[in-house]
Each structure stands twice: as C-alpha cells, then as structure tokens.
Design a protein around this motif. Structure first.
Motif, PDB file in Angstrom:
ATOM      1  N   HIS A  89     -54.992  26.639 -12.861  1.00 18.48           N
ATOM      2  CA  HIS A  89     -54.568  25.239 -12.891  1.00 18.48           C
ATOM      3  C   HIS A  89     -54.762  24.619 -14.267  1.00 18.48           C
ATOM      4  O   HIS A  89     -54.800  23.398 -14.406  1.00 18.48           O
TER       5      HIS A  89
ATOM      6  N   CYS B  42     -46.736  23.084  -8.978  1.00 13.48           N
ATOM      7  CA  CYS B  42     -47.697  24.129  -8.601  1.00 13.48           C
ATOM      8  C   CYS B  42     -47.982  24.037  -7.095  1.00 13.48           C
ATOM      9  O   CYS B  42     -47.872  22.946  -6.519  1.00 13.48           O
TER      10      CYS B  42
ATOM     11  N   CYS C 263     -50.664  23.676  -5.852  1.00 14.31           N
ATOM     12  CA  CYS C 263     -51.742  22.681  -5.712  1.00 14.31           C
ATOM     13  C   CYS C 263     -51.196  21.256  -5.689  1.00 14.31           C
ATOM     14  O   CYS C 263     -51.939  20.314  -5.459  1.00 14.31           O
TER      15      CYS C 263
ATOM     16  N   CYS D 134     -48.953  23.718 -14.068  1.00  9.99           N
ATOM     17  CA  CYS D 134     -50.095  24.644 -14.057  1.00  9.99           C
ATOM     18  C   CYS D 134     -49.607  26.059 -14.371  1.00  9.99           C
ATOM     19  O   CYS D 134     -48.469  26.421 -14.072  1.00  9.99           O
TER      20      CYS D 134
END
Ligand SMILES: [Zn+2]
Length: 324
Positions: A172, A182, A184, A189
């Motif tokens: 990340h 990403c 996430c 990232c």
C-alpha cells in the motif's frame, strides 16, 4: 527388530492462506520431516477453517510418522488481525465469514492435543527466510511477498520491525498519485498494479474489451477458476502479449515501491517471495532489480535482491519457529 526411529522434539507449522492450507512437521534442526496441503474451506466460517487446519496437520504428522499429540508445539501463520497473547484472529478478509475475533489457538489446541501459537503470515515467512533461508547472511532485510496481494516484512539489526502492529504494508505504498483503485479502496497503491488479484481484474477487463490472450484458455485447461501463479508463468512462457504487458506493469510498480522502501531503510537485502515471486523466480527478481534502479537515491550500491529460498513451504516453516 529395529526400533522405530523417533524424531526429537517434532513441531508443527501451518501457513493459513486464502486458497490453501500448508502444514509441515519439522525436527529439532528445523528440517521438514513431513508435509501436507489442503484447500482452504470457502464456507462454514472460522470453525470449518479450524477443523481443516487440524486435518492438514494430522496428514503432515502421519507423513512424518508422529501423532499430532506428540508435537511439542504448533505455530500458525494467519492473515487478518492477530492477537498473539489472546490467541485470536479477527478481520481475515480472504477467509469465509471471519470478521469477529475467533479463538483459533484454543480451538486448534483442543483438536490437536498440543499447544498452539499464532502470528501474522507475512511475519512468520519473513522470520523463516531471515533465520533459515536467503536472509541468514544479513542483519537487515526487506521481505516482499508477491502473491494475491503484496505483503512486506522488515528486519532491522536482526529484529523484526512490526511498528505498532501494522508495519510492512509495502503493498500500500503509493506508486502513482491518483492511480488505479487498490483492493484496499485507496488509489495508486503498489498492490493495485502488482497484486495477483488486481492483475487478474486488469486481465479480465482487457479481455472483455476485445484484447487477445492465452491466459483464460490456460486457466480453463488447468481446471482453474483464477489466474494462478502457474497460469501467469505458462502464459509468459508462450510469449502472451497481454500477460507480458500486465506482468511488466507489476514489475515496474514493484521497482518503484521497493526502491522507495530501500531509500527509506537502506537494508542490505530484498527477499522476493510469495506465490508469484517464487514461481517467476530469478529472472523476474533481476527484472525487479532493474526496475528499481532509476529510483534508488544511492544507486551505486543497491541491496542484494534474492528469491526466497524456502519457496512454498516458507510460511509453514516460519510458523513452526513460533512453537520453539
Ligand atoms: Zn492499497
């Protein structure tokens, strides 16, 4: 009659992954004397996963010729948020219905009849390479585990650096401002370009828009539903243009992110592991080293770039180190 040779102080180690559970039995010298692999259950929640861990360990023990209850201890490397003292795992995103803390150590210990310790999967894989693998000759290293996601482990002055518990999230690190989304939820990232999950999403999108590729044919031929490391490796061997392009972007992202980490930490070595890292091996470690070079601030003495020596068993062997 020859008495059965007993292995001194056998210990168990289990690497709990999103797709597979790998178990090993090691002897007092950390040599693997038995191993087994099962698929990770996709339903049934933490209870089903705990039962599968016990089954996989029992198979590894049978291969080593020991009873699970004879093990002096068992270590588990798990994804998610680990509370090692409490023996619980929470928020394991890649595992079925696993949000609340689950007492994995107690549950597995009851099933196996031996004490169980837990730690983070990336931490144990880093420890294994540092103590027993290619990291043996170094005091400081960065482990980069290139698989479904991209995990990282940091060893400084012989000690693993965990920060406040969440250090090493190299996947990340931002390699492109405002870049691709990403898993996430953030943008740009390294994992958005280099994680196998993101690479597969990219491949499916390009394929849908009409780009030709062998990737999905190879996947079907192998009876897979996902683009595994083996599928990517085969497509690259065939000179598949789209696979080359996507893996090329991944290598470029890894080069940016890992070089940035090196600029910050100035570690002696970078160990490339994980499913894709181990499968693509030495030639791709060289490509990552080349991609890093333009971004290294001190570019006349780059760190050593090594492929993880313990391969697929590294996580499980590292988990067994927890049980010493
Ligand atoms: Zn991210």
């Amino acid at each position: 009659m020859t008495p059965t040779r007993r292995r001194a102080a056998p210990r168990g180690g289990i690497d709990l992954g999103g797709t597979k559970i790998q178990a090993v039995i090691v002897d007092g010298d950390n040599e693997v004397v038995g191993d087994a692999r099962h698929a990770t259950p996709t339903t049934g929640g933490p209870e089903a996963v705990a039962a599968a861990l016990a089954d996989t360990l029992a198979d590894a023990a049978a291969a080593a010729g020991v009873e699970p209850s004879e093990l002096t201890g068992v270590g588990v490397g798990s994804p998610g948020a680990i509370d090692a003292a409490a023996g619980t795992v929470a928020q394991a995103r890649n595992l079925p219905d696993w949000i609340d803390p689950f007492p994995l150590a107690d549950r597995l210990s009851d099933a196996v009849g031996a004490p169980v310790s837990l730690d983070n999967d990336v931490s144990v894989a880093t420890a294994a390479e540092f103590e027993l693998g290619v990291g043996r000759d170094y005091d400081s290293l960065l482990g980069v585990f290139w698989g479904t996601g991209v995990g990282g482990g940091v060893v400084l002055d012989g000690q693993q650096w965990v920060g406040r518990g969440a250090a090493g999230e190299i996947g990340h690190m931002v390699v492109k401002l405002g870049g691709r989304r990403c898993p996430c939820g953030r943008r740009g990232c390294m994992e958005a370009y280099a994680g196998r999950g993101s690479m597969e999403a990219r491949a499916r999108k390009l394929h849908k828009s009409g780009r030709k590729t062998e990737l999905f044919k190879i996947m079907k031929k192998r009876g897979r539903e996902r683009l595994t490391s083996g599928v990517w490796a085969r497509a690259l061997d065939h000179g598949d243009d789209m696979a080359r392009e996507i893996v090329g972007e991944a290598v470029e992202a890894l080069g940016n992110g890992v070089a940035s980490a090196v600029n910050l930490l100035d570690i002696e070595a970078v160990v490339i592991g994980g499913g894709l890292g181990v499968r693509l091996g030495e030639p791709y470690a060289r490509k990552i080293a080349r991609a890093m070079h333009p971004h290294l601030f001190v570019d006349d003495r780059p760190p050593a770039i090594e492929v993880a020596a313990l391969g697929d068993l590294g996580g499980a062997i590292g988990a067994a180190l927890l049980a010493r």
